[in-house]
Enzyme design. Sequence first.
Site, PDB file in Angstrom:
ATOM      1  N   ASP A 126      -6.960   3.405   7.475  1.00  0.00           N
ATOM      2  CA  ASP A 126      -7.031   4.558   6.490  1.00  0.00           C
ATOM      3  C   ASP A 126      -7.499   3.961   4.973  1.00  0.00           C
ATOM      4  O   ASP A 126      -6.677   3.274   4.476  1.00  0.00           O
ATOM      5  CB  ASP A 126      -5.762   5.110   6.188  1.00  0.00           C
ATOM      6  CG  ASP A 126      -5.791   6.399   5.397  1.00  0.00           C
ATOM      7  OD1 ASP A 126      -6.776   6.553   4.775  1.00  0.00           O
ATOM      8  OD2 ASP A 126      -4.842   7.121   5.428  1.00  0.00           O
ATOM      9  N   TYR A 218     -18.707  16.943  -4.132  1.00  0.00           N
ATOM     10  CA  TYR A 218     -19.377  15.951  -3.376  1.00  0.00           C
ATOM     11  C   TYR A 218     -20.656  15.199  -4.124  1.00  0.00           C
ATOM     12  O   TYR A 218     -20.824  13.915  -4.378  1.00  0.00           O
ATOM     13  CB  TYR A 218     -19.985  16.576  -2.129  1.00  0.00           C
ATOM     14  CG  TYR A 218     -20.819  15.530  -1.347  1.00  0.00           C
ATOM     15  CD1 TYR A 218     -20.443  14.799  -0.417  1.00  0.00           C
ATOM     16  CD2 TYR A 218     -22.394  15.677  -1.272  1.00  0.00           C
ATOM     17  CE1 TYR A 218     -20.992  13.859   0.501  1.00  0.00           C
ATOM     18  CE2 TYR A 218     -22.997  14.835  -0.511  1.00  0.00           C
ATOM     19  CZ  TYR A 218     -22.455  13.834   0.273  1.00  0.00           C
ATOM     20  OH  TYR A 218     -23.328  13.172   1.091  1.00  0.00           O
TER      21      TYR A 218
END
Length: 314
Positions: A126, A218
Site C-alpha cells: 500500500d 487530478y
Amino acid sequence: MTQTPVTTMSETTGHEAAAREGGGDGGGRGATGSGTAGFGTAGPGTTGPPAGPRNTSARDTGLPDLTGRVALVTGASGLVGGGIAARFAAAGAGVVVHYRENEKSAQALVAQIVDAGGQALSVQADLNRASECERLLETAADWRGGLDALVHAAGIQPVRDLADMTDDDWRQMYDTNTTSAFSCTRAAVPLLAARGGGSITYIASIEGGQATPGHAHYCASKAALIMFARSAALEHGRDAVRVNTVSPGLIERPGLRDDWPEGVRRWSRAAPLARLGSPEDIGNACVFLASDAAGWITGTDLVVDGGVSALPTW
C-alpha cells in the site's frame, strides 16, 4: 506486504486497477468516476483487470538492451503499469511487479513473463504508507542484488466536479498520485546510487499541463508530479540518478469506445498520428528513459500522446 516469486526449474525466470488496475493500481484506496475522460489513463472510471495478452517476449531486439538490470514498476497489475512491466521484460530486465489489491492480475503477468523466459517477482504494498514504500523498494533491491530503475505508474483518476469535491477527495488524490511518488523516491535513491546510478520515471499525464473539467484534483496532482521530478533531478544528479516523467495521452482499453464514443472519435480526429495510444507505447518510452541511450536526459517530461499536445488551442 506480501511477495510472490515465480520460479522455473533453474531460477526465477521468464518474463496496475486503481491506482492503475485498468487505469491504475493505486498506491492506496481506489476511486473511480464517470464523465469526461482524462488523459494519461485508460479513460473514464476504469477498473478491473487488464484485458488481453500482453507482449511479454523475454527479449525484443527492437528495444534497448536491459539484460542484467532490475526494474520495479508500481501499479503493474493494471493496464498501463502492466504494459510498462511487459516492455521492461521484453528488453531483458528482471521486473518487480507491484500491486495493491489485484493479486490475480499481478501473478498472471509474472507467469507470462516467466513463461517467455524472463525474470519477474510480484510484491504487494500500500503505497499510501511510507513504511510500505520502503519495504517494497528494499524487497525489489534484495531480489537480484540491486535496483536499476523505478517506474512509478501507480495512481488514480476519479472524476469529480470542483464544486462537489471534498477535502477527502483532494487528499486521496495527492496521497496516491503525488505523495506516494515522494515516498518511493526517497526510498529508491540510495538503492540506485549504490548501484552506481539509475533511473526514476513517473507516469504523469498531459493533463499536468492542460486542464480538464471534473479533474481539478487530478490535473493538479500530475502538474505537481512533473515539477517534483524536475526538482528531484536537480538534487539527485550528483548521485547519478536521473529523474523524468512520461505524460501519456488517451490510452486504448477494452470497452472505451463503448463508454466514451464521442471522446474517442474526437481524439482520433485530432491526433496527428490518428490513433489512441497503447500501454506498450508508454512502456517503450519508459524503457528508453531507463536505458543508456537516455544517459544525458534528466528533468524532462516526455509527452507520449500521438501529437495531440502540439495542436493549437486558439
